[in-house]
Design an enzyme around this catalytic site. Structure first.
Site, PDB file in Angstrom:
ATOM      1  N   ASP A 133       0.606  -1.351  -0.052  1.00  0.00           N
ATOM      2  CA  ASP A 133      -0.004  -0.032  -0.071  1.00  0.00           C
ATOM      3  C   ASP A 133       0.883   1.307   0.045  1.00  0.00           C
ATOM      4  OD1 ASP A 133      -2.720   0.506  -0.385  1.00  0.00           O
ATOM      5  OD2 ASP A 133      -3.062   0.950   1.840  1.00  0.00           O
ATOM      6  N   ASP A 187      -9.376  -2.302   2.321  1.00  0.00           N
ATOM      7  CA  ASP A 187      -9.016  -1.586   3.668  1.00  0.00           C
ATOM      8  C   ASP A 187     -10.172  -2.301   4.719  1.00  0.00           C
ATOM      9  OD1 ASP A 187      -6.938  -0.220   2.585  1.00  0.00           O
ATOM     10  OD2 ASP A 187      -8.139   1.458   1.864  1.00  0.00           O
TER      11      ASP A 187
END
Length: 439
Positions: free
Chosen positions: A261, A308
């Site tokens: 990420d 997420d």
């Protein structure tokens, strides 16, 4: 996991299952979270709900419900190990009921290590597609795919609801085996034959028709509220049906995606470009205002990627099942409302909320996209490790496994191998010293 298992899980939410919850009631937090998911979805379409409040409450509610639904995996894993529900015994000559792959999908260590690489390849492929091909064509193909997958997710989610709301529907199951051979290689078409067998009830069929109609409307309108229904369904079904296997595998996956990420958000424009251009239910949208932008004539929304929610959700669900394991909660029958101490789950969930709040604060303060896992991964791993250290259960946490059957088989094979070596040595006996030749 079969459709019967899905029905069992959802009915457990509605009825309280077969376990004991205090005096036989429901878990008020599970009920409240379910109501909040529906309430926020409706409210956000008619009133301006502050998007930060909407995001924090909706995501927390999704995780709470989905993780408790994942308790069904404990029953499925117990059946897969050959365990029997209390009161049931085997007849003479009868084998224990084994459930093949009943516990949904379970991640292996190798999968966790390669997942960030495969995710990077997929992400960069989408980036190249938007760079070198027509954006509308790419979104058309991706939307068609997600509508098909979403139709399946919605069918599984809505079928138990229809069963409880329409009790007059016949409960008879229709089963038909359909297998089609194909000439494609395994990496393209999967294993042959394709298994297209049908196993459904009237509620399943009605739910499927409603899901098809819903998917068609979404495909034509791409309304943000319909997008959120598909996104929420993906989150609920994914977390409910997937197991990380062990805490170590979960840690490997989270650490790998932590760097994934950070690199794709801060190191390149790939993640942001794909997120802004991809028009599909891979994210949940939160309207900043219900008044359309006068220039684009569209409602401006903030977004949160499903990754997420789902990736930390897998980890949270594992910790909840570990809590149930530590307190000897009987897996038969599954009861998502069962009352037992949940120190690991609650501490990690609170840490997740704090991490998500930090992400939003930094994003608003610096007016720049943030990699949510940069804050969520340390929060989840740190809270669970601190909880284990405080409780003196670090060893138990690292040793907990939902792949006991496979591990036992490996240990038995190793033991048999060592036994054979020892037998071989004993059979050979002590070696005699060689006689020296005399001159």
């Amino acid at each position: 996991m079969t459709s019967e298992t899905m029905e069992k899980t959802s009915s457990a939410i509605a009825t309280g299952g077969g376990g004991v919850v205090g005096s036989g009631g429901k878990n008020p937090l599970v009920v409240a979270s379910s109501a909040l998911i529906l309430g926020l979805w409706v409210a956000a379409q008619v009133v301006d709900v502050p998007y930060v409040v909407n995001l924090m409450i909706l995501v927390t509610s999704i995780l709470y419900v989905a993780c408790h639904c994942s308790l069904i995996l404990r029953e499925e894993q117990a059946l897969a190990r050959g365990e029997l529900p209390p009161g049931e015994t085997l007849k003479e000559g009868e084998d224990a009921p084994m459930v093949a792959a009943a516990a949904g999908e379970t991640m292996r260590k190798e999968d966790a290590m390669t997942f960030p690489l495969l995710g990077s390849a997929s992400l960069f492929s989408l980036y190249c597609a938007f760079k070198f091909f027509d954006r509308d064509t790419v979104n058309l193909i991706i939307s068609a795919y997600f509508c098909l997958v979403g139709c399946a997710a919605l069918t599984v989610s809505f079928s138990p609801v229809l069963s409880s709301m329409l009790p007059f529907l016949p409960s008879t199951r229709y089963e038909k085996e359909i297998k089609i051979n194909h000439p494609l290689p395994a990496f393209l078409g999967g294993e042959s034959p394709w298994d297209l067998s049908v196993d459904c009830t009237a509620a399943d069929a009605l739910s499927f028709l409603c899901s098809v109609a819903f998917s068609v409307v979404y495909f034509r309108t791409k309304h943000w509220a319909l997008n959120n229904v598909l996104g929420i369904a993906f989150c609920l079904q994914g977390i409910e049906r997937f197991s990380l296997g062990t805490y170590k595998i979960g840690a490997i996956l989270l650490v790998g995606l932590f760097f994934y990420d950070i690199f794709w958000v801060f190191g390149t424009d790939v993640m942001v470009t794909v997120a802004k251009n991809l028009d599909g239910p891979i994210k949940i949208l939160f309207p900043r205002s219900l008044v359309p932008n006068p220039i684009t004539n569209k409602i401006e929304c903030s977004l949160l990627g499903l990754g997420d929610i789902v990736i930390p959700g897998f980890f949270l669900a594992l910790l909840l099942r570990f809590d149930a394991h530590r307190h000897d909660v009987c897996p038969f029958p599954t009861n998502v409302h069962a009352s037992f101490p949940k120190p690991y789950f609650h501490s990690c969930l609170l840490a997740y909320v704090a991490g998500l709040g930090t992400t939003l604060y930094v994003m608003i303060a610096f007016e720049a996209a943030q990699p949510a896992l940069l804050y969520l991964v340390p929060a989840c791993l740190g809270s669970s490790l601190i909880c284990a250290l405080v409780r003196g259960e670090l060893k138990e946490l690292f040793e907990y496994s939902e792949e006991e059957e496979e591990e036992e088989e490996e240990e038995e094979e190793e033991g048999e191998g060592e036994g054979k070596k020892e037998e071989k040595k004993e059979g050979e006996g002590p070696k005699k010293p060689k006689a020296k030749k005399e001159d």
